[in-house]
Structures are given as structure tokens and as C-alpha cells.
Design a protein around this motif. Structure first.
Motif, PDB file in Angstrom:
ATOM      1  N   ALA A  98     -11.367 -11.304   7.441  1.00 11.45           N
ATOM      2  CA  ALA A  98     -11.432 -10.556   6.185  1.00 11.45           C
ATOM      3  C   ALA A  98     -10.691  -9.227   6.298  1.00 11.45           C
ATOM      4  O   ALA A  98      -9.992  -8.809   5.367  1.00 11.45           O
ATOM      5  N   ALA A  99     -10.827  -8.553   7.437  1.00 10.95           N
ATOM      6  CA  ALA A  99     -10.102  -7.297   7.631  1.00 10.95           C
ATOM      7  C   ALA A  99      -8.599  -7.539   7.656  1.00 10.95           C
ATOM      8  O   ALA A  99      -7.820  -6.796   7.054  1.00 10.95           O
ATOM      9  N   HIS A 107     -14.984  -1.994   6.291  1.00 16.00           N
ATOM     10  CA  HIS A 107     -15.204  -3.133   7.167  1.00 16.00           C
ATOM     11  C   HIS A 107     -16.034  -2.791   8.406  1.00 16.00           C
ATOM     12  O   HIS A 107     -16.302  -3.679   9.217  1.00 16.00           O
ATOM     13  N   ARG A 133      -6.943  -9.837   6.211  1.00 17.56           N
ATOM     14  CA  ARG A 133      -6.426 -10.259   4.904  1.00 17.56           C
ATOM     15  C   ARG A 133      -6.669  -9.217   3.817  1.00 17.56           C
ATOM     16  O   ARG A 133      -6.274  -9.443   2.653  1.00 17.56           O
ATOM     17  N   ASP A 134      -7.308  -8.118   4.137  1.00 16.90           N
ATOM     18  CA  ASP A 134      -7.534  -7.057   3.157  1.00 16.90           C
ATOM     19  C   ASP A 134      -6.170  -6.545   2.675  1.00 16.90           C
ATOM     20  O   ASP A 134      -5.357  -6.082   3.483  1.00 16.90           O
ATOM     21  N   THR A 155       0.833  -1.191   0.000  1.00 17.76           N
ATOM     22  CA  THR A 155       0.000   0.000   0.000  1.00 17.76           C
ATOM     23  C   THR A 155       0.872   1.247   0.000  1.00 17.76           C
ATOM     24  O   THR A 155       1.842   1.348   0.749  1.00 17.76           O
TER      25      THR A 155
END
Length: 262
Positions: free
Chosen positions: A73-74, A27, A76-77, A2
Motif C-alpha cells: 500500500a505504501a 502509513h 502504491r500510494d 507529486t
């Protein structure tokens, strides 16, 4: 990785903390639902951090990402894990654990000043926690002492309610940053904003004296130089039976890699 502004990476290296606006914005609703499910079905590490007779409720729990898909999920974002890589300047990012902290309206109990690192069985300079409010925060926001991640001696880890030492060692006494005039960083934050800070940055939070809840979600990550370290007693989280030895990298089946330059 990022792309973060150079001044953010510099601030993280210098101060041990920086705020990233909106990093978890996508999220928030899913994490609010996961926190409700977590509070309805606490894990084995859940704790109530108020004494009998104290106002409000201060609930926390951790190591639940494998039970609640929104937490995983957060973690692995790619935007979140990539931001961790950029701040740590690491080629890989492993998930260490999650943490839920909820202060109900009118909670007088503060989060005591502490560094996370001394509680853990992992050490290294490439570490980062994201503290994410799921409600707007002002006075009950996270507070951090700038530059404390560079102190030459770690702060004594204590139990949050009793304030007893977690285990013995050559530690610096827990300071009172306000009374001692230390540079304290804090930000008003919107749901989905994140404070990123080193495991070794001293931090705490006031009680929640407002009429609104203060729900916070945290993710802790480690980078290339993270290694298992021996402590003189059970760590928090304890991770019983992990089977690793001092100097080992964290095992991938328990602490998955969520981002890699490759």
C-alpha cells in the motif's frame, strides 16, 4: 506527479539525497504492524547483523511487499510513487523492492558505509530509495555523503558483518567519510519522514545506543532508464530465476509499475 519544491529536486540531483518531511506519515502505524509481523515470520533473505557477544540486535529483511499489504500500500500510494517520479524526473515508476531494518536498544553494530547500486542487477541514473524511520531518530539516523552518486567509480560492495567483498571488480575501496572529511548529510527525523537518495549515494548509519528501538522501512524504485546489468556473481537481492537478460527492462509481473504519467 507529486509537486515537490524545485529546490528539493535540485538538491536530489546535486547531492544525491534530500529529506521529505511527513511523506509516509499516513502509513506509520500500518508499517509498524507489518514490521512486527515480518520479524515474527522472516522471509528467506532475513539476516541478523550482530556478532556473538555484541550488544543489541540488528535485524534486516527484504522483498516482502507481496506478503504484507501495508508495504505494498505504501509503494502504491500516489503521493509516494509520484514523489519518486518527480525526483527521478521519470515518466514511470517501478517498485524494485522493500527493506526492513531494525536496531534494538543498545545495538552497537553500525550499518557500514555502502552504495546500494553495486549490489543490484539493475543500473540507471533514474533510481531512488526512501528510508523511513518508524521511530524518532537522531544519532541513529541515516548518514549520506553528498555528491557520491556522481563518483566515477562505484564503491566495493561488501558483506555487512564479515566485510568481505561481495564479488570482484574494479571498485573504489570503502572510504571512511568522517576521517576523510567528506560532506556528510544527516537529519533528525520524525516517524513518517523520508530520506530520498539515489542507489549510487554512499550511506550508512551509527549503531543505536539509545534506550528506544530504531525501526526503519525502505522502498526502492526505478525509472525510465533502468535496465538489467550483468554482475560477476549473485546479487543482493538475488531474485533467482528472473529470466531477464542484460539490457532488458525489469519485468512487470515481478516489479510492478506503481506510477505512470499516462
Amino acid at each position: 506527479m507529486t509537486q515537490l519544491a524545485p529546490d528539493m529536486i535540485d538538491a536530489f540531483a546535486r547531492d544525491g539525497a534530500v529529506v521529505l518531511r511527513g511523506l509516509f506519515a499516513g502509513h506509520v502505524e500500518a508499517l509498524r504492524s507489518a514490521l512486527a509481523d515480518n520479524m515474527a515470520a522472516p522471509g528467506p533473505h532475513a539476516a541478523e547483523n550482530t556478532l556473538m557477544g555484541e550488544a543489541g540486535r540488528f535485524f534486516d529483511d527484504y522483498v516482502n511487499w507481496h506478503r504484507f499489504p501495508a508495504m505494498e500500500a505504501a509503494a502504491r500510494d500516489p503521493a509516494i510513487a509520484g514523489a519518486a517520479a518527480a525526483l527521478m524526473q521519470s515518466d514511470r515508476v517501478q517498485l524494485f523492492h522493500d527493506h526492513v531494518l531494525v536496531k534494538e536498544p543498545g545495538t552497537s553494530r553500525a550499518t557500514p558505509w555502502h552504495q546500494d547500486g553495486p549490489y543490484y542487477f539493475v543500473g540507471g541514473s533514474q533510481t531512488v530509495s526512501f528510508w523511513v524511520p518508524l521511530d524518532p531518530v537522531g544519532d541513529a539516523t541515516l548518514r549520506l555523503v553528498a555528491g557520491s552518486h556522481l563518483w566515477d567509480r562505484p564503491v566495493l560492495p561488501t558483506r555487512w558483518v564479515s566485510q568481505q567483498a561481495f564479488f570482484p571488480g574494479d571498485y573504489r575501496p570503502v572510504p571512511d567519510p568522517d576521517a576523510e572529511g567528506m560532506p556528510v548529510l544527516e537529519w533528525d527525523m520524525a516517524p513518517g519522514d523520508a530520506v530520498a537518495f539515489s542507489f549510487d549515494t554512499l550511506h550508512g548509519a551509527r549503531g543505536n545506543t539509545t534506550s528506544a528501538r530504531r525501526r526503519a522501512f525502505s522502498l526502492r524504485f526505478v525509472g525510465d532508464d533502468a535496465r538489467v546489468v550483468a554482475r560477476p556473481g549473485p546479487t543482493s537481492p538475488p531474485f533467482p530465476g528472473h529470466g531477464m537478460q542484460s539490457g532488458d527492462r525489469l519485468r512487470e509481473d515481478w516489479f510492478p509499475t506503481v506510477w505512470s504519467r499516462q
